[in-house]
Design an enzyme around this catalytic site. Sequence first.
Site, short mmCIF file in Angstrom:
data_model
loop_
_atom_site.label_atom_id
_atom_site.label_comp_id
_atom_site.label_asym_id
_atom_site.label_seq_id
_atom_site.Cartn_x
_atom_site.Cartn_y
_atom_site.Cartn_z
N LYS A 87 -1.08 -9.44 2.85
CA LYS A 87 -0.33 -8.97 4.03
C LYS A 87 -1.20 -7.98 4.80
CE LYS A 87 3.34 -5.98 3.72
NZ LYS A 87 2.82 -4.81 4.46
N GLU B 140 9.19 -4.14 10.44
CA GLU B 140 9.64 -2.84 9.90
C GLU B 140 10.15 -1.94 11.02
OE1 GLU B 140 6.95 -0.99 7.16
OE2 GLU B 140 8.17 0.83 7.02
N ASP C 266 0.85 -1.20 0.00
CA ASP C 266 0.00 0.00 0.00
C ASP C 266 0.88 1.25 0.00
OD1 ASP C 266 0.84 -0.21 2.61
OD2 ASP C 266 -1.14 0.03 3.52
N SER C 267 2.21 1.05 0.04
CA SER C 267 3.14 2.16 -0.20
C SER C 267 2.87 2.79 -1.56
CB SER C 267 4.59 1.65 -0.14
OG SER C 267 4.75 0.50 -0.96
N ASP D 154 -1.03 -6.13 -0.27
CA ASP D 154 -1.34 -5.50 1.01
C ASP D 154 -2.84 -5.29 1.17
OD1 ASP D 154 0.75 -5.06 2.75
OD2 ASP D 154 1.34 -3.14 1.87
N GLU E 248 -1.26 -5.48 8.53
CA GLU E 248 -0.46 -4.89 9.60
C GLU E 248 -1.11 -5.17 10.96
OE1 GLU E 248 0.23 -0.73 8.84
OE2 GLU E 248 1.01 -1.13 6.83
O1 KIV Z 1 3.59 -1.10 1.64
C1 KIV Z 1 4.75 -1.51 1.59
O2 KIV Z 1 5.50 -1.32 0.63
C2 KIV Z 1 5.23 -2.28 2.74
C3 KIV Z 1 6.70 -2.51 2.83
C4 KIV Z 1 7.35 -1.27 3.27
C5 KIV Z 1 7.01 -3.66 3.69
O3 KIV Z 1 4.46 -2.66 3.57
#
Ligand code: KIV
Length: 282
Positions: free
Chosen positions: A113, A182, A44-45, A83, A115
């Site tokens: 993934k 992280e 989600d970056s 994500d 969090e």
């Molecule tokens: O969103 C992302 O790119 C991430 C990485 C920084 C692990 O969660």
Amino acid sequence: MKSTVATIMKQKSEHDRITMLTAYDYSTAKLIDQAGVDMILVGDSLGMVMLGYENTLSVTMEDMIHHTAAVSRGASSAMVVADMPFMSYQTSVYDAVVNAGRLVKDGHAHAVKLEGGEEFVPHIKAITEASIPVVAHIGMTPQSVNKFGGFKVQGKSLDAAAKIIRDARAVQEAGAFAVVMECVPDKLAEYISGILEIPTIGIGAGAGCDGQVLVYQDMLGMFSDFTPKFVKRFANVGEVMKAAFKDYIYETKSGAFPAEENTFRMPEGIDFSTLEKEDNTK
Ligand code: KIV
């Protein structure tokens, strides 16, 4: 060879460090896949590096599905992990399963993934029970940026470290097959990597993890808004791109581009002046 949950877990037991990079589009995913990376994370970056938001909180399920589907089309060997964006799983266990399912059905992700640690055990259990592999993400979790008061290293005190250790144990127990850590001190990450059976994938967590992950724009020098300390710049692609864009502007303005080799020609003998005579252009 295709990366699967089994091959990723085996890499830990064989001390073969796992490589993960982010990608958000078809062409980049294809290059990363061809380079031989084990896992591609559609992070989600993307909210920051692709869409220009100041954090990841505005990213939607539609954004994630759109980009995950593109990455999936470009990846043939790497495992694609998508994500779960902010508020796609925090709201309920039901939402977590439905939205994880959408990332697999519509985005063709192999795994998702999310969090969080102890607090998300029911969510991780339910998603894995729905046969969707889960990567957990603990330590500095960017979706909690407002709770943390910024993107700050977590787990520096003994109490804070104990919480992250509990999180790591809890997500493994819940069924996660890997965990991203992280921005935590390297000693803590190494300790957790030693006590877990599942692989740890670090970002700003030192060299003691079972694998590493980076955002590809960071490692290629393509994102200059800020560069965290944990980023190593493996190439300066941003500068290469800017130089090429400048060359394009210069050559277009000077008339050097397009050249003969970039140009289509009419067959010999066609004469536009005959059109004028017959008035065929009206
Ligand atoms: O969103 C992302 O790119 C991430 C990485 C920084 C692990 O969660």
